[in-house]
Design a protein around this motif. Structure first.
Motif, short mmCIF file in Angstrom:
data_model
loop_
_atom_site.label_atom_id
_atom_site.label_comp_id
_atom_site.label_asym_id
_atom_site.label_seq_id
_atom_site.Cartn_x
_atom_site.Cartn_y
_atom_site.Cartn_z
N ARG A 253 0.83 -1.21 0.00
CA ARG A 253 0.00 0.00 0.00
C ARG A 253 0.87 1.26 0.00
O ARG A 253 0.61 2.22 -0.74
N GLY A 254 1.92 1.26 0.81
CA GLY A 254 2.80 2.42 0.87
C GLY A 254 3.48 2.70 -0.47
O GLY A 254 3.55 3.85 -0.93
N LEU A 255 3.96 1.65 -1.11
CA LEU A 255 4.62 1.82 -2.40
C LEU A 255 3.64 2.27 -3.47
O LEU A 255 3.95 3.11 -4.32
N LEU A 256 2.43 1.71 -3.43
CA LEU A 256 1.41 2.10 -4.41
C LEU A 256 1.03 3.57 -4.26
O LEU A 256 0.92 4.31 -5.25
N GLU A 257 0.85 4.00 -3.03
CA GLU A 257 0.51 5.41 -2.81
C GLU A 257 1.64 6.33 -3.25
O GLU A 257 1.41 7.40 -3.82
N LEU A 271 -6.65 -1.84 -9.67
CA LEU A 271 -6.90 -3.25 -9.37
C LEU A 271 -6.04 -3.71 -8.19
O LEU A 271 -6.53 -4.40 -7.28
N LEU A 272 -4.77 -3.33 -8.18
CA LEU A 272 -3.90 -3.70 -7.05
C LEU A 272 -4.43 -3.10 -5.75
O LEU A 272 -4.43 -3.76 -4.71
N SER A 273 -4.90 -1.86 -5.80
CA SER A 273 -5.45 -1.23 -4.60
C SER A 273 -6.63 -2.02 -4.07
O SER A 273 -6.77 -2.25 -2.85
N ALA A 274 -7.50 -2.46 -4.98
CA ALA A 274 -8.67 -3.25 -4.56
C ALA A 274 -8.23 -4.59 -3.96
O ALA A 274 -8.80 -5.04 -2.96
N ILE A 275 -7.24 -5.22 -4.55
CA ILE A 275 -6.76 -6.50 -4.03
C ILE A 275 -6.17 -6.33 -2.63
O ILE A 275 -6.39 -7.16 -1.73
N ALA A 286 -12.98 -1.86 -1.40
CA ALA A 286 -12.63 -2.66 -2.57
C ALA A 286 -13.77 -2.69 -3.57
O ALA A 286 -13.56 -2.59 -4.78
N ALA A 287 -15.01 -2.81 -3.07
CA ALA A 287 -16.17 -2.87 -3.96
C ALA A 287 -16.31 -1.57 -4.76
O ALA A 287 -16.62 -1.60 -5.96
N LEU A 288 -16.08 -0.44 -4.12
CA LEU A 288 -16.17 0.84 -4.82
C LEU A 288 -15.14 0.93 -5.94
O LEU A 288 -15.45 1.35 -7.07
N THR A 289 -13.90 0.54 -5.64
CA THR A 289 -12.85 0.60 -6.65
C THR A 289 -13.14 -0.36 -7.80
O THR A 289 -13.01 0.00 -8.98
#
Length: 586
Positions: A253-257, A271-275, A286-289
């Motif tokens: 999560r930190g790297l993605l942000e 998609l990675l954020s939702a996973i 996750a459902a919103l994304t």
């Protein structure tokens, strides 16, 4: 970018001082044009532009500078400025070939494919044996649906110059699609040897290594050459994917942000954020994304199934059945979606509908069905002027509706119209397969797989082989080149188990479960049977119970549990035998 621009002249001065100190002779001063070329080679378009503007002020004709100024603008992604210099097509005799090639790149970047082709034709007339030009021609052909011709162009480029880094990169991308991650990584490594300072290439190589299951090598590639690739947005994203695969979701999560790609709307980052949200049980988020992603990619079955799962875990059963019950009842639905819809109906108290979908999930087929499209319906069959997407959707609908003769006729016309398209060949294979013409289906699938071999196509290709040995060999090749595909590993395990290779089958099934197949009932049932064959009755019973708990009406799970239960459980075995007989009767 300000510091990067300033560093160019300073680096040149330091280089001059090093030479001066070494030999005692003054370094020759570069002309503004040569200095600009040097800065472009280093990837610094802003510094190059400074030198080019100086040359312009000194009276150098615009025709001599147009190509270089256009190149600097293209590298800086300043397309309006690139258009200003390249668009008129006024280049000196010495720069005509590269000028028109860059104009073609600009047209491609702006989606003007016919204009790009015309520009490349102009470049070809001046320099037909340019390896760089053939790479650009290949990329244009690929984007235009002529994937077979794109491969031919890439091979032509490498014939002209086997050491061309861009040609090696393009051929590596093509090989990755058709042959798998390992083949792609090998060619990308060669490209990187020739262009070690190309950050985008380094990130792509690292991503391919990661997708081939070689995470340490991927991280090493990113951190090499000063580690600059590791801190680019895409480099951070690759590290986030690797962290998520290693179950370090906080780091992921930190790297993605830090990459900022999710906020930029990049689909893979969303998609990675939702996973990550799913793994951390943030189901509503996750459902919103996933809902946003699914609205953009309505034919993406993976996104659809993940959205259904997020809804099922966030109290959204009513929305789940409203949106996905129809899809779950279709021939191409995944067993997982059917299971989720069935359980949602159970939660809502509708046992009759729940039983229908749970039975469908339990009797999962081979996976050789044609994917339906949620794109708008195609024009009627009588039309003779269907566009490519419309024709594709018409053929899919005809196959799903069992109108196989019409599907084959249209699919053949589609393949003739787009002879270099992998998608057209795959669709023709589906139509021929639906009509029972296995030989023609195999030929079409093979033509498609020379360009791109995704898992659904690989599975279809294995399914139309003449003998089990050929199918096993094909599956083994796919798993070897795509080691992170858990479903492929499980299917290969099933194939080798049929030959009595139980040790190998157990290893493949264990690998598949690590890769996300641990909650697939038939995989657990197969692992139970493998354990029984290897005389490990404890594991056999554990796996069989897990499979049965996930899907009590699955015949494979019931059969595995029957085989694993000790003889002392006579009553339970009798009950299971009765249930199995009722499920398989008729």
């Amino acid at each position: 970018m300000i510091f990067r621009r300033d560093r160019g002249p300073v680096a040149g001065l330091l280089l001059g001082l090093a030479i001066l100190g070494g030999c005692g002779e003054p370094a020759p001063e570069l002309s503004p044009l040569d200095a600009a070329r040097a800065q472009l080679a280093r990837g610094d378009p802003l510094a190059a532009r400074v030198f080019l503007e100086r040359a312009l002020e000194q009276g150098t004709p615009r025709e001599d500078l147009a190509a270089l100024l256009g190149e600097a603008a293209l590298v800086a992604r300043d397309l309006p400025t690139a258009r200003k210099w390249l668009g008129p097509g006024k280049f000196s005799e010495d720069t005509r070939a590269i000028g028109f090639r860059l104009l073609g790149r600009l047209e491609m970047a702006q989606g003007n494919l016919p204009a790009a082709g015309a520009a490349f034709d102009q470049s070809y007339r001046v320099e037909p044996d340019s390896s760089d030009l053939w790479v650009d021609i290949g990329r244009l052909r690929y984007r235009g649906g002529e994937q077979v011709q794109a491969i031919e162009a890439a091979d032509r480029a490498l014939t002209l110059d086997p050491d061309n880094g861009e040609a090696l990169q393009f051929r590596g991308q093509l090989a990755r699609d058709a042959e798998g991650m390992e083949a792609g990584a090998a060619l990308l490594a060669k490209a990187l040897e020739r262009r070690p300072d190309d950050l985008e290439l380094r990130v792509e190589y690292a991503a391919t290594l990661g997708d081939s299951g070689r995470a340490p090598a991927a991280l090493e590639a990113l951190r090499a050459a000063g580690g600059h690739a590791a801190v680019t947005p895409r480099g951070l994203f690759v590290q986030a994917v690797i962290a998520a695969r290693g179950d370090d979701f906080r780091l992921a999560r930190g790297l993605l942000e830090k990459s900022d790609l999710e906020r930029s709307g990049v689909a893979s980052a969303q998609l990675l954020s939702a996973i990550i949200d799913l793994a951390e049980e943030n189901y509503a988020s996750a459902a919103l994304t996933l809902d946003r992603l699914y609205s953009r990619q309505p034919d993406n079955r993976r996104v659809r199934d993940l959205l259904a799962y997020a809804l099922s875990r966030s109290g959204g059963e009513r929305e789940l059945v409203h949106r996905f019950a129809d899809a779950a009842g279709g021939r191409a639905a995944s067993a997982y979606l059917q299971l989720l819809v069935g359980r949602a109906y159970e939660t809502l108290g509708d046992r009759r509908r729940a039983a229908f979908f749970l039975d469908l999930a339990a009797l999962d087929g081979t996976g050789l069905t044609v994917l339906p499209s949620r794109s708008p319906q195609a024009a009627p069959a009588a039309s003779t002027s269907l566009g490519g997407v419309q024709l594709r959707d018409y053929v899919r609908a005809a196959i799903a509706g069992r109108e196989t003769a019409a599907a084959v006729k249209r699919a053949r016309a589609f393949a003739q119209r787009f002879p270099g398209s992998a998608d057209a060949q795959a669709l023709l294979g589906d139509a021929e397969f639906a009509q029972g013409n296995k030989v023609a289906a195999r030929a079409a699938y093979e033509r498609s797989s020379r360009v791109r071999r995704p898992w659904p196509l690989a599975l279809r290709l294995a399914g139309v082989q003449d003998d089990p040995a050929s199918a096993r060999q094909m599956l083994a090749h796919y798993v070897r080149n795509n080691p992170l595909n858990g479903e492929a590993a499980a299917v290969l395990a099933d194939a080798v188990a049929a030959q009595g290779e139980w040790n190998r089958a157990a290893q493949l099934l264990d690998h598949a479960m690590v890769l996300g197949q641990a909650r697939v009932p038939w995989v657990l049932a197969a692992r139970s049977i493998a354990a029984l064959q290897l005389d490990d009755r404890g594991d056999a019973l554990d796996y069989a119970l897990a499979a049965h708990e996930l899907q009590p009406m699955n015949p494979l799970a019931i059969s595995a549990l029957l085989a694993a239960l000790p003889d002392t459980e006579a009553a339970a075995k009798a009950e299971l035998e009765a249930k199995l007989q009722s499920l398989t009767a008729g």
